[in-house]
Design a protein around this motif. Structure first.
Motif, PDB file in Angstrom:
ATOM      1  N   ALA A   1      -1.118   1.774  -1.140  1.00 10.03           N
ATOM      2  CA  ALA A   1      -1.150   3.195  -0.813  1.00 10.03           C
ATOM      3  C   ALA A   1      -2.513   3.871  -0.848  1.00 10.03           C
ATOM      4  N   ALA A   2      -3.366   3.560  -1.824  1.00 11.85           N
ATOM      5  CA  ALA A   2      -4.633   4.306  -1.950  1.00 11.85           C
ATOM      6  C   ALA A   2      -5.481   4.111  -0.695  1.00 11.85           C
TER       7      ALA A   2
ATOM      8  N   VAL B   1      -2.348  13.295  -3.095  1.00 11.68           N
ATOM      9  CA  VAL B   1      -0.949  13.683  -2.980  1.00 11.68           C
ATOM     10  C   VAL B   1      -0.756  15.118  -3.464  1.00 11.68           C
TER      11      VAL B   1
ATOM     12  N   LEU C   1      -5.468   8.505  -5.354  1.00 18.31           N
ATOM     13  CA  LEU C   1      -4.210   8.702  -4.630  1.00 18.31           C
ATOM     14  C   LEU C   1      -3.448   9.899  -5.186  1.00 18.31           C
TER      15      LEU C   1
ATOM     16  N   ILE D   1       4.291   7.951  -7.405  1.00 23.93           N
ATOM     17  CA  ILE D   1       3.162   7.018  -7.439  1.00 23.93           C
ATOM     18  C   ILE D   1       3.435   5.927  -8.467  1.00 23.93           C
TER      19      ILE D   1
ATOM     20  N   GLU E   1       0.210   1.260  -5.836  1.00 22.64           N
ATOM     21  CA  GLU E   1      -1.223   0.975  -5.930  1.00 22.64           C
ATOM     22  C   GLU E   1      -1.513   0.178  -7.207  1.00 22.64           C
TER      23      GLU E   1
ATOM     24  N   THR F   1       0.023   7.733   2.945  1.00 18.18           N
ATOM     25  CA  THR F   1       1.102   8.165   2.056  1.00 18.18           C
ATOM     26  C   THR F   1       1.498   9.606   2.344  1.00 18.18           C
ATOM     27  N   THR F   2       0.500  10.485   2.438  1.00 13.53           N
ATOM     28  CA  THR F   2       0.804  11.899   2.701  1.00 13.53           C
ATOM     29  C   THR F   2       1.325  12.101   4.118  1.00 13.53           C
TER      30      THR F   2
ATOM     31  N   GLY G   1      -4.547   7.329   0.177  1.00 16.33           N
ATOM     32  CA  GLY G   1      -3.439   8.258   0.275  1.00 16.33           C
ATOM     33  C   GLY G   1      -3.230   8.959   1.597  1.00 16.33           C
TER      34      GLY G   1
ATOM     35  N   ALA H   1       4.715   5.266  -3.514  1.00 17.19           N
ATOM     36  CA  ALA H   1       3.336   4.878  -3.207  1.00 17.19           C
ATOM     37  C   ALA H   1       2.874   3.859  -4.241  1.00 17.19           C
TER      38      ALA H   1
END
Length: 607
Positions: free
Chosen positions: A252-253, A288, A284, A299, A275, A258-259, A255, A273
């Protein structure tokens, strides 16, 4: 004096990333304010030619042995051009400049008048205008003669605002005008307030000229808009999770993706998410929060994606986005200033005469131009092919290691019991990390048992994008030639010359059979090795290009029908000669079966 000493140290060091990254993301904190450091270096670089001339003609380097050429132009810049003068208390270096203040002012006036400027404002306006055209125009001319536009891409965060509100109601963009083509933003005498959208392909995403700095705007600071390359928006768009669905972002990072997923699933949806790196997980978390997605995103810090199994809340997800570590060979690094081209003054030059280094630079430039002019068309075409397949930072062994890790991630995702769609993406141009990975996972036992395949071009949201996967790179896939072409058409490739922010690859796997049976830990015959020393996920993120027969001049509806697909099955003998011989599929299978046994032993994920 630390301001000037630190600026000199930065200018003396090799440039491996953008100047902003060097100053604002240092490995060791600076004593000086970062904004002052950046401003001093940028302004000195802009005025370097006239400062060099002033310092040389004044002769101060012969008289002041404590002054280095670098320090002399940094201090002279602030003496002559900064409103507050030299930003330090008295000291030997400042005194060395002030002793020659009258001489430096006289030489500066002479240099200004020689350039045809009656006052200081006229000179600074001219130099600033030149800087905008040459350094921030966002147009790159590649070695092969293709023109690349590098705009600033902006994604509207629909959790907080809308595209219409961002463009029409905010003071940041309400004076911007929409244009119909990418080139409209670049090919004009001055930089204009234009924006370029392509809603049918990139919803809530638009491009502006890179010289427009919007990081100080309320929209950016509040998280209503996010700076994100268009290419890195493609995985979430292709995954297309419905409102209210549960999604896993496996790597995920930092982000951005993810967002983006959070905005797509909305307040009733859920995004896990994942990581594994704690430091990157902290980044991240901040992103978020800034995007206002805390209630949607959970997360999973310091968590390896391959350790998520039965009993974990994320195990029930129906949609997965996988963007694992890759070579990063498609990343475009925008170097806002090239500090390696700093033109320093010489202390052994007579007044008004060009220095030896200057004469040497001119000779080298002339020699380079002559060499380029004699290059034949055949040599340039050969260079195009070489640029497509070569990357100085990627060895055959590293690509194999990365490919193993990427396959591991996908095979584990295939085992999620409720998974229906999975996107896999890389910011790489190498087939080893793209089509070869697709072939390996589709040949696996778990893919065949669970009915995993590639979504057809007609069914995915990116069907109108003209550049598709390479069918010839799927030669190890045990399917018919027709199916191989269909799978290649389902893949999306982005070249570094496509103006989307870098080279990229994305494919969507779909569950083609309603087979919910578990596999008792069996991930199939194409298992993967544990990747020793696996790198952290690479951000979006050099000018490597995969050259096609014609230049693409931005998005256009006509490409849908008129542009040939990249799945042309004609053999490219020249490209084949350039590529290193790959291991046969049998050798590849033997290798991966051997290392897979170790992975299957305890199924605790990758260390």
């Amino acid at each position: 004096m630390s301001l000037y000493l630190e600026a000199a140290a930065i200018l003396e060091s090799p440039q491996t990333s953008s100047l902003k990254a060097i100053i604002y993301n240092p490995s060791k904190p600076f004593k000086s304010p970062q904004s002052k450091l950046y401003a001093l270096i940028v302004e000195t670089l802009k005025f370097q030619d006239i400062l060099k001339e002033v310092v040389e003609n004044s002769g101060i380097l012969k008289l002041e042995r404590k002054l280095t050429p670098l320090l002399s132009i940094l201090l002279t810049h602030d003496l002559l051009l900064a409103k507050s003068g030299i930003a330090t208390s008295s000291g030997p270096l400042k005194d060395a400049i002030l002793r020659h203040k009258a001489r430096l002012n006289a030489e500066f006036t002479r240099a200004r008048l020689k350039r045809g400027h009656g006052d200081l404002k006229s000179l600074t306006d001219a130099i600033n205008a030149e800087h905008i055209r040459e350094s921030e125009d966002g147009v790159t001319k590649t070695a092969t003669g293709l023109t690349t536009f590098n705009p600033r891409w902006i994604r509207v965060n629909t959790l907080k605002t809308t595209m219409e509100a961002s463009l029409s109601s905010s003071p940041t963009f309400n004076s911007f005008q929409e244009v119909s083509g990418m080139s409209d933003m670049f090919f004009s005498d001055v930089v204009r307030k234009y924006y370029y959208p392509k809603a049918e392909l990139l919803p809530s995403i638009f491009a502006i000229h890179p010289s427009h700095d919007i990081t100080s705007s309320e929209l950016y600071k509040s998280g209503k808009i996010i700076l994100q390359s268009a290419s890195s928006c493609l995985p979430a768009i292709m995954l297309d999770p419905p409102k209210g669905s549960t999604v896993v972002d496996g790597c995920a990072a930092p982000g951005n993706k993810t967002t983006h997923l959070a905005a797509l699933v909305g307040d009733t949806g859920k995004v896990f998410a994942v990581e594994r790196d704690r430091r990157r997980a902290d980044i991240l978390e901040k992103m978020v929060a800034k995007a206002g997605a805390e209630k949607i995103v959970t997360i999973l810090k310091a968590t390896d994606f391959t350790t998520i199994t039965e009993g974990h809340p994320a195990w029930s997800a129906s949609y997965l986005l996988l963007d694992p570590s890759c070579s990063g060979s498609g990343i475009l690094q925008r170097i806002d200033w090239d500090i390696s081209k700093l033109n320093l003054p010489s202390s052994d030059v007579a007044s008004g005469q060009p220095s030896k280094s200057s004469r040497k630079r001119k000779r080298e430039d002339q020699s380079q131009k002559a060499s380029m002019s004699t290059a034949t068309t055949e040599e340039q075409e050969g260079q195009q092919v070489a640029e497509e397949v070569q990357d100085g930072d990627t060895s055959k062994e590293r690509l194999q290691s990365l490919s193993d890790f990427q396959v591991a991630i996908i095979l584990h995702a295939f085992s999620f019991p409720n998974a229906r769609r999975i996107t896999y993406s890389t910011c790489s141009i190498h087939a080893e990390e793209n089509e070869h990975v697709v072939a390996r996972v589709l040949n696996s036992k778990i893919a065949k048992q669970r009915g995993w395949g590639v979504q057809s071009r007609e069914d995915n949201p990116l069907s109108t994008w003209h550049r598709r996967g390479l069918a010839k790179e799927l030669s190890d896939l045990t399917v018919t030639p027709e199916e191989r072409r269909r799978i290649a058409e389902g893949c999306v490739r982005v070249n570094r010359t496509d103006s989307l922010g870098g080279g990229f690859f994305v494919v969507c796997f779909i569950r083609q059979a309603n087979n919910d049976s578990l596999l008792d830990g069996d991930t199939g015959s194409l298992g993967v090795a544990s990747v020793q020393g696996n790198e952290n996920y690479l951000q979006e993120g050099e000018d490597r290009i995969e050259v096609e027969d014609q230049e693409w001049n931005g998005f256009s509806d006509k490409h849908t029908d008129e542009t040939p697909s990249a799945v042309d099955t004609q053999d490219d003998n020249q490209l084949s000669r350039k590529r290193k011989k790959r291991k046969s599929s049998k050798d590849q299978q033997i290798r991966t079966e051997k290392v897979n046994r170790q992975f299957q032993k305890n199924r605790k994920g990758w260390s």
